[in-house]
Design a protein around this motif. Sequence first.
Motif, PDB file in Angstrom:
ATOM      1  N   PRO A 143       0.797  -1.220   0.000  1.00 17.03           N
ATOM      2  CA  PRO A 143       0.000   0.000   0.000  1.00 17.03           C
ATOM      3  C   PRO A 143       0.836   1.279   0.000  1.00 17.03           C
ATOM      4  O   PRO A 143       0.383   2.310  -0.495  1.00 17.03           O
ATOM      5  CB  PRO A 143      -0.839  -0.113   1.283  1.00 17.03           C
ATOM      6  N   GLU A 202       0.294  -9.432   0.793  1.00 14.05           N
ATOM      7  CA  GLU A 202      -0.985  -8.758   0.584  1.00 14.05           C
ATOM      8  C   GLU A 202      -1.947  -9.243   1.653  1.00 14.05           C
ATOM      9  O   GLU A 202      -1.984 -10.437   1.932  1.00 14.05           O
ATOM     10  CB  GLU A 202      -1.522  -9.144  -0.788  1.00 14.05           C
ATOM     11  N   GLY A 203      -2.741  -8.348   2.199  1.00  8.54           N
ATOM     12  CA  GLY A 203      -3.716  -8.761   3.212  1.00  8.54           C
ATOM     13  C   GLY A 203      -3.245  -8.377   4.594  1.00  8.54           C
ATOM     14  O   GLY A 203      -2.677  -7.309   4.793  1.00  8.54           O
ATOM     15  N   ASN A 204      -3.480  -9.238   5.583  1.00 11.03           N
ATOM     16  CA  ASN A 204      -2.938  -9.017   6.921  1.00 11.03           C
ATOM     17  C   ASN A 204      -2.721 -10.361   7.593  1.00 11.03           C
ATOM     18  O   ASN A 204      -2.762 -11.396   6.920  1.00 11.03           O
ATOM     19  CB  ASN A 204      -3.840  -8.069   7.732  1.00 11.03           C
ATOM     20  N   SER A 229      -3.316 -13.909   3.959  1.00  9.20           N
ATOM     21  CA  SER A 229      -2.528 -13.071   3.065  1.00  9.20           C
ATOM     22  C   SER A 229      -2.030 -13.879   1.881  1.00  9.20           C
ATOM     23  O   SER A 229      -2.166 -15.099   1.828  1.00  9.20           O
ATOM     24  CB  SER A 229      -1.342 -12.465   3.822  1.00  9.20           C
ATOM     25  N   ARG A 232      -3.981  -5.363  11.282  1.00 11.61           N
ATOM     26  CA  ARG A 232      -4.977  -4.901  10.320  1.00 11.61           C
ATOM     27  C   ARG A 232      -5.109  -3.380  10.380  1.00 11.61           C
ATOM     28  O   ARG A 232      -5.174  -2.714   9.347  1.00 11.61           O
ATOM     29  CB  ARG A 232      -6.325  -5.561  10.633  1.00 11.61           C
ATOM     30  N   VAL A 241      -2.232  -1.598   8.714  1.00 10.35           N
ATOM     31  CA  VAL A 241      -2.217  -1.719   7.259  1.00 10.35           C
ATOM     32  C   VAL A 241      -3.452  -1.074   6.625  1.00 10.35           C
ATOM     33  O   VAL A 241      -3.375  -0.510   5.542  1.00 10.35           O
ATOM     34  CB  VAL A 241      -2.110  -3.211   6.854  1.00 10.35           C
ATOM     35  N   PHE A 242      -4.598  -1.144   7.316  1.00  5.02           N
ATOM     36  CA  PHE A 242      -5.850  -0.710   6.694  1.00  5.02           C
ATOM     37  C   PHE A 242      -6.516   0.474   7.389  1.00  5.02           C
ATOM     38  O   PHE A 242      -7.545   0.947   6.931  1.00  5.02           O
ATOM     39  CB  PHE A 242      -6.852  -1.864   6.629  1.00  5.02           C
ATOM     40  N   GLY A 243      -6.003   0.922   8.491  1.00  3.37           N
ATOM     41  CA  GLY A 243      -6.665   2.024   9.209  1.00  3.37           C
ATOM     42  C   GLY A 243      -6.992   1.620  10.632  1.00  3.37           C
ATOM     43  O   GLY A 243      -7.691   0.630  10.850  1.00  3.37           O
TER      44      GLY A 243
END
Lengths: 293, 251
Positions: free
Chosen positions: A41, A49-51, A55, A166, A169-171
């Motif tokens: 990202p 990719e993923g968490n 992943s 998570r 990586v994603f917020g």
Amino acid sequence: MSARPFLADALERKGRWLSYRWLILRRLSQLLVLAGFLAGPCCGVWILEGNLASSLLLGQVPLADPFTFIQSLAAGHSPAPQAMLGAALVAGGYLLVGGRLFCAWACPINPVTDLAGWLRRRLGIKSGFMPSRHFRLALLPACLLAAWLTGSLAWEYVNPVTGLMRGLVFGLGWTGGLVGAIFLFDLFVVQRGWCGHVCPMGAFYGLLGKTALLRVSAPRRRACTDCMDCFTACPEPQVIRPALKGKGTPLILDSNCTTCGRCVDVCGEKVFRLTHRFDRKLDEAGPPAHPPS
Amino acid sequence: MDDGGKDRGTFTGFLDAGRRKFLLQGAGSACAAGVAGLGLMAHVQRARALPSQALRPPGALPEADFDAACVRCGLCVRACPFTTLNLAPAGGGIPVGTPYFEARSVPCEMCTDIPCKAACPTGALAPVLDDIAQARMGVAVLADPERCLSLQGMRCDACFQACPIKGKAITMERLHKPGGMTVFMPSVHAACTGCGKCEHDCVPQVAVIRVMPVAQVRGELERGRRRSEAALGMPPADRPAVSAPPRPKTR
């Protein structure tokens, strides 16, 4: 015995690098896992990719957290091939090498609780509250039962381990608050509270690593000066005693050992060594009280 | 655990100090874990509700099954070529870590190869969905007709124009208002995939046409029927939810 400060022996006899080696390597490993997830990202380089829950490694190899996977099974979902393969790969890896290796080398909560532990020692905070270390072993089936009864991945609603990764990586959202609460819990309420008493994910990986190959051994235990530095540094100090003070195998076989290697670092007498579970050698540092097998 | 003279057959003999400590600790832990489990379940029951603006990616299982299947890994989010999908952050009112999109912000572009579904490792986005037109991410609802510009007599057909399956999901139906005025009313049909384009393009500051999770509009049963039809490759039938009683034959 010694009134010397923690780590003084090791620093004097082994120097800075050997007194911090495994800690530094462990931090690097934790950073590497995080960087693997963030490189995509942030820089467009897709390593992972993923968490942690699931992943893709290099866009090819599926990986999945076996604990999340069995929660999904308990919740009543029939598994899909990719998740099954991913969970099998990860579970197989930890089964072979070391279950709680995850806790020490990959888990994003570990640096948080380590920081709390370090600060607790530096500030001299002592609290008498010492709940049973079996609580996590009871919480593990309770989580699966909750998953079954609610038909959801119940623990994943609160799990700070997958949640923090998570979040990074994603917020993050309120996960930061949860992590802060764990920090304060470890700092003020229970020493090594989260990882050592509560986390059912750690308990799961512990069970997974019952027969794992990578182990810490105390082959030079006769050189032990009872300085207690290893017990101070160890996140699961109860695992050391049988190997260090017992008459049997010098291997730390307790599956709660996270193989963090901190005891290896902090021992000025080089009592400990990272090795495999069949290495039952005892080095001679005096007449053996009990000959090795 | 040799108790010497104690009679191991009796209860007190069996419960020597070591065992008693072990059992007490075990029971304490079990009770504490039970309480924690109950608390967890209570939390889950409150936190699992999906708010009406949160839509699931195409192919998502019915919400109850989705909650058991989705591991919150975000591979669908990564596979989405647009910025449509997100993983819900904690405390945002959407089940934490699950993928969702909000139509008003970024609607679904309805990729024909459905990359989000293809990336899902767990089957939470059902692999049976192979035609994006069969997706039922939500359903558009004319939520507040009095504010609809078209129903007020203005020339607006933004929702109709935005619909990627134009003329199938939304039609502009002629409506004669009392007083002689003729207006056009946006009408949503069963072909609606819930992509959210209409809500995204709706002109008033607060959207009049809203896309909501199917279960909240039609109930899980209806959704299940449509899903199974989609799985069987049957064309979506635009049947009324309740069929009218058969009309007596008159000859």
